[in-house]
Design a protein around this motif. Structure first.
Motif, PDB file in Angstrom:
ATOM      1  N   LEU A  93       0.772  -1.256  -0.100  1.00 42.93           N
ATOM      2  CA  LEU A  93       0.081  -0.177   0.093  1.00 42.93           C
ATOM      3  C   LEU A  93       0.903   1.311  -0.149  1.00 42.93           C
ATOM      4  O   LEU A  93       0.544   2.176  -0.796  1.00 42.93           O
ATOM      5  CB  LEU A  93      -1.006   0.007   1.253  1.00 42.93           C
ATOM      6  CG  LEU A  93      -1.944   1.298   1.382  1.00 42.93           C
ATOM      7  CD1 LEU A  93      -2.891   1.303  -0.049  1.00 42.93           C
ATOM      8  CD2 LEU A  93      -2.854   0.983   2.605  1.00 42.93           C
ATOM      9  N   GLU A  94       1.913   1.222   0.819  1.00 45.91           N
ATOM     10  CA  GLU A  94       2.752   2.572   0.957  1.00 45.91           C
ATOM     11  C   GLU A  94       3.166   2.723  -0.609  1.00 45.91           C
ATOM     12  O   GLU A  94       3.485   3.967  -1.046  1.00 45.91           O
ATOM     13  CB  GLU A  94       4.010   1.819   1.778  1.00 45.91           C
ATOM     14  CG  GLU A  94       3.648   2.124   3.177  1.00 45.91           C
ATOM     15  CD  GLU A  94       4.974   1.778   4.070  1.00 45.91           C
ATOM     16  OE1 GLU A  94       6.030   1.639   3.613  1.00 45.91           O
ATOM     17  OE2 GLU A  94       4.684   2.007   5.395  1.00 45.91           O
ATOM     18  N   VAL A  97       0.554   4.536  -2.737  1.00 44.25           N
ATOM     19  CA  VAL A  97       0.290   5.625  -2.238  1.00 44.25           C
ATOM     20  C   VAL A  97       1.482   6.689  -2.727  1.00 44.25           C
ATOM     21  O   VAL A  97       1.347   7.785  -3.143  1.00 44.25           O
ATOM     22  CB  VAL A  97       0.162   5.677  -0.686  1.00 44.25           C
ATOM     23  CG1 VAL A  97       0.226   7.091  -0.149  1.00 44.25           C
ATOM     24  CG2 VAL A  97      -1.131   5.151  -0.130  1.00 44.25           C
ATOM     25  N   GLU A 101       1.090   9.778  -5.197  1.00 46.22           N
ATOM     26  CA  GLU A 101       1.302  10.988  -4.914  1.00 46.22           C
ATOM     27  C   GLU A 101       2.147  11.924  -5.746  1.00 46.22           C
ATOM     28  O   GLU A 101       2.146  12.945  -6.164  1.00 46.22           O
ATOM     29  CB  GLU A 101       1.966  11.319  -3.435  1.00 46.22           C
ATOM     30  CG  GLU A 101       0.980  10.930  -2.177  1.00 46.22           C
ATOM     31  CD  GLU A 101       1.456  10.795  -0.937  1.00 46.22           C
ATOM     32  OE1 GLU A 101       0.897  11.471  -0.074  1.00 46.22           O
ATOM     33  OE2 GLU A 101       2.682  10.414  -0.761  1.00 46.22           O
ATOM     34  N   ARG A 107      -3.114  12.239  -0.663  1.00 49.39           N
ATOM     35  CA  ARG A 107      -2.753  11.081   0.000  1.00 49.39           C
ATOM     36  C   ARG A 107      -3.847  10.288   0.548  1.00 49.39           C
ATOM     37  O   ARG A 107      -4.112   9.093   0.069  1.00 49.39           O
ATOM     38  CB  ARG A 107      -1.886  11.263   1.325  1.00 49.39           C
ATOM     39  CG  ARG A 107      -1.494  10.038   1.939  1.00 49.39           C
ATOM     40  CD  ARG A 107      -0.411  10.420   3.076  1.00 49.39           C
ATOM     41  NE  ARG A 107       0.066   9.245   3.694  1.00 49.39           N
ATOM     42  CZ  ARG A 107       1.186   8.618   3.287  1.00 49.39           C
ATOM     43  NH1 ARG A 107       1.835   9.172   2.001  1.00 49.39           N
ATOM     44  NH2 ARG A 107       1.720   7.459   3.922  1.00 49.39           N
ATOM     45  N   SER A 108      -5.020  11.058   0.967  1.00 49.43           N
ATOM     46  CA  SER A 108      -6.342  10.332   1.630  1.00 49.43           C
ATOM     47  C   SER A 108      -6.953   9.549   0.278  1.00 49.43           C
ATOM     48  O   SER A 108      -7.622   8.748   0.490  1.00 49.43           O
ATOM     49  CB  SER A 108      -6.993  11.278   1.916  1.00 49.43           C
ATOM     50  OG  SER A 108      -7.681  12.453   1.269  1.00 49.43           O
ATOM     51  N   ARG A 111      -4.905   6.297  -1.033  1.00 47.57           N
ATOM     52  CA  ARG A 111      -5.120   5.269  -0.209  1.00 47.57           C
ATOM     53  C   ARG A 111      -6.601   4.460  -0.406  1.00 47.57           C
ATOM     54  O   ARG A 111      -6.524   3.340  -0.169  1.00 47.57           O
ATOM     55  CB  ARG A 111      -4.993   5.983   1.357  1.00 47.57           C
ATOM     56  CG  ARG A 111      -3.666   6.344   1.815  1.00 47.57           C
ATOM     57  CD  ARG A 111      -3.671   6.472   3.416  1.00 47.57           C
ATOM     58  NE  ARG A 111      -3.642   5.301   4.052  1.00 47.57           N
ATOM     59  CZ  ARG A 111      -2.861   4.308   4.445  1.00 47.57           C
ATOM     60  NH1 ARG A 111      -1.688   4.380   4.097  1.00 47.57           N
ATOM     61  NH2 ARG A 111      -3.275   3.223   5.191  1.00 47.57           N
ATOM     62  N   MET A 115      -6.546   0.644  -2.109  1.00 46.86           N
ATOM     63  CA  MET A 115      -7.211  -0.422  -1.457  1.00 46.86           C
ATOM     64  C   MET A 115      -8.244  -0.861  -2.119  1.00 46.86           C
ATOM     65  O   MET A 115      -8.480  -2.135  -2.393  1.00 46.86           O
ATOM     66  CB  MET A 115      -7.649  -0.068  -0.053  1.00 46.86           C
ATOM     67  CG  MET A 115      -6.589   0.019   0.855  1.00 46.86           C
ATOM     68  SD  MET A 115      -5.821  -1.306   1.065  1.00 46.86           S
ATOM     69  CE  MET A 115      -6.990  -2.751   1.479  1.00 46.86           C
TER      70      MET A 115
END
Length: 313
Positions: A93-94, A97, A101, A107-108, A111, A115
């Motif tokens: 996931l990192e 993200v 970005e 970011r929100s 994410r 997912m």
């Protein structure tokens, strides 16, 4: 705004004495799927790298989304290169993200979207795992998610399904078609003709650095019809021996008739009626994309004897 998502005019690129791409003219209309097809070593990847300004052409011009492929235009592209690359020490996931970005996503937002994609491709439980713990096929799906995450205007997929099992190939093919439905332009590079035939609307066939065929796939197939008729019928087949066709081949329930100089499709229909058979099917067959490519450029799966270093693909 230009109607073409990508336009190449007279593009040539050489590496030393080897010419990887020679005098290529190509337009990719917006909101279409174009297959850039050819054997390994034909110049496909070099062409893509020039579209993305990773390489600059020796001659000719490249236009991406209406102008020179600068940073702003390249940020509107989702590019999945042939050489796979992931940050193995990062968590799944990192990594996604991070990729979102750097393409300007909040970011929100990224994410949540990442997912959703992970869940869809069966990787939800791996979101917190390091990428290095994933299989190669799973890593490839992570890279694919990173390519489509920001809803790009143009998707460039270089051999995107190599190494995937048939089920995952079908899943990603369906996503490619969804991207086309939302209005994205898709460049799909492969040497697998059967795969391209399933999803591409247009094709550009390249062999030995040169374009050999380019255009709408349906129109190309109509143009390339090779004079073979498929017939299925009820009754005695003795009438076939009186037709004067060049060849008769039984394929399942059908007979494939290769037309000769003394008979055409209309003559076959008339002979069937005269022979008193019940005709269930009469079809002028179109050649497969693979047959078309072999006709113009040889076997698309053959490896070239010589590959230039540094990108002659």
């Amino acid at each position: 705004m230009t109607e073409a998502a990508v336009r190449l005019s007279g593009v040539t690129k050489s590496f030393g004495d080897h010419t990887a791409v020679s005098g290529l003219d190509l337009e990719i209309p917006r909101a279409t799927i174009l297959g850039l097809l050819g054997p390994n070593g034909s110049g496909k990847t070099t062409t893509i790298r020039m579209m993305m300004a990773i390489l600059l052409p020796d001659r000719g011009t490249v236009e991406l989304l209406g102008g020179f492929p600068d940073f702003e235009r390249r940020s509107r592209v989702g590019y999945l290169p042939e050489e796979r690359g992931v940050y193995e020490k990062m968590k799944v996931l990192e990594q996604l993200v991070f990729l979102g970005e750097i393409r300007g996503m909040e970011r929100s937002v990224v994410r949540v979207r990442a997912m959703e994609w992970l869940e869809r491709l069966g990787l939800g439980e791996w979101a917190g795992k390091k990428v290095q713990t994933l299989s190669k096929g799973m890593q490839q799906k992570v890279q694919f998610i990173g390519t489509v995450l920001h809803n790009p205007d143009l998707l460039i997929l270089d051999e995107p399904f190599s190494g995937l099992d048939p089920i995952n190939q079908e899943v990603l093919e369906s996503i490619v078609l969804e991207q086309r439905e939302r209005g994205a332009t898709i460049l799909f590079s492969t040497h697998l003709m059967e795969q391209a035939e399933r999803i591409c609307e247009r094709v550009c066939l390249i062999s030995k650095s040169r374009k050999v065929l380019d255009g709408d796939l349906k129109e190309i197939k109509r143009r390339e019809r090779s004079g073979v008729v498929a017939v299925e019928f009820e009754g005695d087949d003795a009438w076939l021996s009186r037709l004067g066709v060049a060849q008769v081949e039984r394929v399942g329930d059908a007979h494939h008739l290769t037309l000769g100089p003394r008979i055409d499709g209309g003559g076959i229909l008339a002979a069937a009626v005269a022979g008193g058979v019940g005709l269930r099917r009469f079809e002028l067959l179109e050649p497969s994309l693979r047959e078309i490519f072999v006709r113009h450029a040889g076997d698309p799966t053959e490896e070239p004897a010589l590959r230039a270093a540094g990108g002659a693909r």
